[in-house]
Design an enzyme around this catalytic site. Structure first.
Site, PDB file in Angstrom:
ATOM      1  N   ASP A  15      21.567  10.498 -13.240  1.00 26.19           N
ATOM      2  CA  ASP A  15      20.619   9.645 -13.959  1.00 26.19           C
ATOM      3  C   ASP A  15      21.299   8.453 -14.640  1.00 26.19           C
ATOM      4  O   ASP A  15      21.098   8.208 -15.841  1.00 26.19           O
ATOM      5  CB  ASP A  15      19.878  10.473 -15.038  1.00 26.19           C
ATOM      6  CG  ASP A  15      19.287  11.762 -14.498  1.00 26.19           C
ATOM      7  OD1 ASP A  15      18.827  11.772 -13.352  1.00 26.19           O
ATOM      8  OD2 ASP A  15      19.288  12.759 -15.252  1.00 26.19           O
ATOM      9  N   GLU A 229       9.077   9.699 -11.568  1.00 24.79           N
ATOM     10  CA  GLU A 229       9.972   9.735 -12.736  1.00 24.79           C
ATOM     11  C   GLU A 229      11.000   8.616 -12.592  1.00 24.79           C
ATOM     12  O   GLU A 229      10.929   7.802 -11.678  1.00 24.79           O
ATOM     13  CB  GLU A 229      10.656  11.102 -12.861  1.00 24.79           C
ATOM     14  CG  GLU A 229      11.562  11.464 -11.700  1.00 24.79           C
ATOM     15  CD  GLU A 229      12.128  12.882 -11.777  1.00 24.79           C
ATOM     16  OE1 GLU A 229      11.805  13.645 -12.700  1.00 24.79           O
ATOM     17  OE2 GLU A 229      12.905  13.227 -10.871  1.00 24.79           O
TER      18      GLU A 229
HETATM   19  O1  FUB Z   1      18.393  15.071 -14.964  1.00 21.26           O
HETATM   20  C1  FUB Z   1      17.189  15.755 -15.229  1.00 21.26           C
HETATM   21  C2  FUB Z   1      16.053  15.104 -14.526  1.00 21.26           C
HETATM   22  O2  FUB Z   1      16.290  15.052 -13.130  1.00 21.26           O
HETATM   23  C3  FUB Z   1      15.818  13.653 -14.895  1.00 21.26           C
HETATM   24  O3  FUB Z   1      15.231  13.490 -16.135  1.00 21.26           O
HETATM   25  C4  FUB Z   1      15.005  13.231 -13.746  1.00 21.26           C
HETATM   26  O4  FUB Z   1      14.811  11.866 -13.612  1.00 21.26           O
HETATM   27  C5  FUB Z   1      15.762  13.854 -12.595  1.00 21.26           C
HETATM   28  O5  FUB Z   1      16.834  13.050 -12.195  1.00 21.26           O
END
Ligand code: FUB
Length: 330
Positions: A15, A229
């Site tokens: 991320d 996301e």
């Molecule tokens: O790293 C945890 C979660 O996985 C993140 O918040 C999302 O975007 C995905 O990458």
């Protein structure tokens, strides 16, 4: 370092949110760690407990790991799962925005303040009022106004707030649910930040992504293009680029708008699926070149929750569309 190698391999990272501060490139990643928790749609296997900040003088150069910048046990409102963070600077201070589950198991977004880009950061006692869900991404416009984008479906709990934009209508019955399958897709959220960067200046609103042919919002059933996301916002030649992950179809996509608040018109894909379930990125200009910061799970041999940050160069065509400089190498 070839551009598809992990930028570090002594810890697992994911991320990546990249910013240039004081002519140096800083990356604010999640710090993945081992767990015995089995993979599930709530994302319990992403059980991170602290943040490290990475920095470098140039892409491909030596990477400095500045060590622990913030840890869960020092954040009063957090129970677990320090997920994807981002950072911003204003008035000589640095702000780390991060999502985590509160003591009731609800994802909220917190902010921590430091004097240096690499921290250490001290967290505010409470989560940002009116914040919810995950994956905060900050953007400071040329006029100094700062914005925070956020949200994530399924484990990110965005579906618990369907029907209102400001997080006031939490529906616990939707915690284990996925997302609506009809109508317009749920959007990411955006809120203007207050001048001290510590709170929302107004309730969050919906980030709309429109179909370029019909100008209608992208449908919930359109899993190849709908927001899932990993929101990110950058500006190029006066246009605002909102980019994001499509989650279960595993693309990184972007949409272009005239305002940081949207609406944005779908523009295309930046990255095809990588090894590992999640895909999450940021985009930044450094030394007059544009870069994509992303992760995959190659360093762990494909384990979803043990990821590694990588960097690829981006270029724009004359219409302002984004392309990888080198075609997909694998
Ligand atoms: O790293 C945890 C979660 O996985 C993140 O918040 C999302 O975007 C995905 O990458």
């Amino acid at each position: 370092m070839a551009d598809k190698d992990p930028i570090v391999n002594h810890i697992y990272t994911a991320d990546p949110s990249a910013h240039v501060f004081n002519n140096r490139l800083y990356i604010y990643p999640s710090h993945d760690r081992e767990t015995t928790i089995k993979d599930n749609d709530k994302g319990d296997q992403y059980d991170m407990a602290d943040y490290h900040v990475l920095s470098m003088d140039e892409v491909g150069g030596e990477v400095t790991d500045h060590g622990i910048a913030l840890k869960a046990e020092d954040i009063p409102w957090v129970s677990k799962q320090l997920w994807a963070p981002d950072a911003a600077t204003k008035n000589g201070k640095y702000y780390l925005y991060f999502p985590a589950r509160d003591k009731d198991g609800i994802f909220r977004i917190g902010v921590a303040v430091g004097d240096k880009p690499e921290g250490p950061f001290k967290a505010e006692k409470e989560a940002i009022q009116g914040s919810f869900s995950i994956d905060p991404a900050s953007f400071v416009d040329d006029d100094g106004q700062a914005y925070l984008y956020f949200g994530g479906l399924w484990g990110g709990q965005l579906q618990c707030y369907a029907g209102a934009e400001d997080g006031s209508n939490f529906d616990a019955a939707q915690l284990g649910a996925n997302e609506p399958s009809t109508g317009a897709a749920l959007g990411a959220k955006v809120a203007k930040l207050s001048s001290d960067m510590l709170s929302f200046a107004a309730p969050a609103t919906d980030v709309q992504i429109l179909d370029p042919d019909t100008s209608s919002p992208i449908a919930a059933s359109d899993h190849a293009r709908r927001f899932f996301e990993a929101a990110w916002l950058h500006k190029y030649k006066g246009k605002y680029y909102f980019s994001y992950s499509t989650g279960d179809s595993h693309y990184l996509c972007y949409a272009i708008g005239e305002s940081p608040l949207g609406p944005f018109t779908y523009g295309g894909r930046i990255l095809e699926p990588v090894i590992g379930w999640t895909t999450h990125h940021s985009i930044a200009e450094f030394k007059e070149r544009w870069w994509l910061f992303y992760h995959d799970s190659t360093l762990s041999g494909g384990r979803n929750h043990l990821r590694c940050v990588k960097i690829r160069e981006l270029v724009y065509d004359e219409q302002g569309h984004i392309h990888l400089k080198d075609p997909q190498p694998e």
